[in-house]
Design an enzyme around this catalytic site. Structure first.
Site, PDB file in Angstrom:
ATOM      1  N   ASP A  47      12.430  37.400 -10.934  1.00  0.00           N
ATOM      2  CA  ASP A  47      11.731  38.098  -9.853  1.00  0.00           C
ATOM      3  C   ASP A  47      12.239  37.705  -8.471  1.00  0.00           C
ATOM      4  O   ASP A  47      12.926  36.711  -8.295  1.00  0.00           O
ATOM      5  CB  ASP A  47      10.214  37.878  -9.952  1.00  0.00           C
ATOM      6  CG  ASP A  47       9.833  36.390  -9.994  1.00  0.00           C
ATOM      7  OD1 ASP A  47      10.656  35.569 -10.435  1.00  0.00           O
ATOM      8  OD2 ASP A  47       8.705  36.049  -9.583  1.00  0.00           O
TER       9      ASP A  47
ATOM     10  N   GLU B 258       7.913  34.501 -11.893  1.00  0.00           N
ATOM     11  CA  GLU B 258       7.861  33.051 -11.682  1.00  0.00           C
ATOM     12  C   GLU B 258       7.188  32.730 -10.360  1.00  0.00           C
ATOM     13  O   GLU B 258       6.436  31.770 -10.256  1.00  0.00           O
ATOM     14  CB  GLU B 258       9.276  32.455 -11.712  1.00  0.00           C
ATOM     15  CG  GLU B 258       9.322  30.931 -11.594  1.00  0.00           C
ATOM     16  CD  GLU B 258       9.124  30.414 -10.180  1.00  0.00           C
ATOM     17  OE1 GLU B 258       8.483  29.351 -10.017  1.00  0.00           O
ATOM     18  OE2 GLU B 258       9.578  31.061  -9.228  1.00  0.00           O
TER      19      GLU B 258
HETATM   20 ZN    ZN Z   1      10.966  30.559  -5.275  1.00  0.00          ZN
HETATM   21 ZN    ZN Z   2      12.794  30.053  -7.661  1.00  0.00          ZN
END
Ligand code: ZN
Ligand code: ZN
Length: 439
Positions: free
Chosen positions: A95, A162
């Site tokens: 991401d 994440e």
């Molecule tokens: Zn980051």
């Molecule tokens: Zn990262």
């Protein structure tokens, strides 16, 4: 252990394999660089990685992996079963961030996407997850090409979301380990502020456990000229903010790492109105679970006690929004992995790194599987630029992760990322010439 290596030869099978991989990578590099630049041009926010997932699944198509998409949202699991032996999980996140890119790179992002409130926000791969994903695809190629040299199962995990610390959990909740099997070890890496071409390992805590809270403090609103008729939530919030800073200073043992930051403080609409409530947003970080629990308890205690001290008409509401475990790189497994990576990229390119107070959710994969994790950083910024900055004391001013100017040097960052993953995986798969490092 091979006879060549036990005899101390410098050209053992591990070296032959490294040279073979280096040649294969040279051939693959144009395609891999193109993939990286494509991912960089088209970043997607956490949970929205649809194009990214399609691109990565497509990149795996020509390879002998069993590819599963849509795991935990936009996650991908790719399996290569290559005989008996351990299962090694290699993880990359996919991401991007709501940041407006200012790198001036020819492949800079100009993308926008709906933000949390639906209005468009700029999007950029400002944390290097595009590099992580491209390196993993490179490693997928090389490891598939060297199947004669190892046995076991490779489990590639391309993890979404994440940055919101939700992706790893979502993949586990979607049956990651029940559907695709449990790994024996989790391996992952992050591109960071080291010089490009260098790799940093640390045994033990690498990144912090994290929690975020949103707190509502209640007062009784009224005219600013008649404070005696009100309970002022602004004063209450101010006391809470100051008092919270006493936790790290006075309650956490000095040898422990702990951070508590109030990043949001909101109340009121006009100078002469005492508002009815105030809002606080905070993040807390620690490298040990016990310190994280101490911070959590102290926040609750102080918020409630200060509300009571201010004669708040309603108890405060503390909403814990997210949490992620501390990322602890298993010491013994880290030694094994670092030595395998050193043998491939050069011992002179490996150095120890300090623990950081940023957070990562990859530790959750290892925690959920009940297996060790090894996690390391590798360099992104141009090595000469880093050296010059270190020499004139401006290293802290170099654009780091999450900066709009974050721009890892494409080479040798990409090649190093690929070699790290291949060497680390081979250290844990059976039949490999790196295997003796485990003993
Ligand atoms: Zn980051
Ligand atoms: Zn990262």
């Amino acid at each position: 252990m091979s006879t060549e290596q036990s005899a101390g030869s410098t050209a053992g099978p591990a070296d032959v394999l490294r040279d073979r991989d280096t040649a294969a990578l040279t051939e693959l590099l144009p395609v891999l660089s193109e993939l990286y630049q494509d991912l960089h041009r088209h970043p997607e926010l956490s949970g929205q990685e649809h194009r990214t997932a399609a691109t990565l699944a497509h990149a795996l198509e020509a390879l002998p992996y069993e590819v599963h998409t849509g795991v935990g949202g936009t996650g991908i699991v790719a399996l290569l079963r290559n005989g008996p032996g351990p299962t090694v999980l290699l993880r990359a996140d996919t991401d991007a961030l709501p940041v407006e890119e200012q790198t001036g790179l020819p492949y800079a992002s100009t993308e926008q996407a709906p933000g949390p409130d639906g209005s468009p926000v700029p999007v950029m791969h400002a944390c290097g997850h595009d590099m992580h994903a491209a390196a993993l695809i490179g490693a997928a190629h090389l490891l598939a090409g060297s199947r004669d040299a190892w046995s076991g199962t490779l489990m590639l995990v391309l993890q979404p979301a994440e940055e919101t610390l939700q992706g790893a959990r979502a993949m586990v909740a979607d049956g990651l380990f029940e559907r695709f099997g449990k790994p024996d070890i989790v391996l992952g890496q992050h591109v960071g502020p080291l010089p490009a071409g260098y790799v940093g390992f640390r045994e033990g805590p690498v990144m912090a456990g994290v929690e975020a809270a949103s707190i509502t403090l209640y007062g009784r609103g009224g005219h600013g000229a008649r404070p005696e008729t009100t309970v002022d939530p602004v004063l209450l919030a101010a006391h809470v903010v100051v008092r919270l800073q006493g936790i790290v200073a006075r309650e956490v043992p000095p040898g422990e790492t702990a951070v508590l930051t109030v990043g949001r403080l909101q109340a009121g609409t006009k100078d002469n109105i005492v508002p009815g409530h105030a809002e606080i947003g905070l993040t807390l970080r620690a490298h040990s679970e016990s310190t994280r629990a101490l911070l959590h308890r102290a926040v609750e205690r102080i918020v409630h006690a200060e509300a009571s001290a201010s004669n708040s008409p309603r108890p405060p509401v503390v909403r814990w929004l997210m949490d992620g475990p501390a990322l602890v790189s298993d010491p013994e497994a880290t030694r094994v992995t670092a030595s395998a990576v050193a043998a491939r990229v050069g011992q002179e390119r490996i150095f120890p790194i300090p623990a950081v107070t940023a957070s990562e959710d990859v530790g959750f994969l290892a925690q959920a599987a009940g297996v060790p994790i090894v996690y390391w950083f590798w360099g992104g910024p141009d090595a000469d630029t880093v050296r010059a900055a270190l020499a004139d004391g401006t290293h802290d001013e170099l654009p780091g992760n999450h900066s709009p100017e974050f721009a890892p040097a494409l080479h040798p960052t990409l090649e190093t990322g690929v070699h790290n993953l291949v060497a680390a995986a081979l250290a844990w798969l059976d039949g490999s010439t790196d295997q003796e490092r485990r003993t």
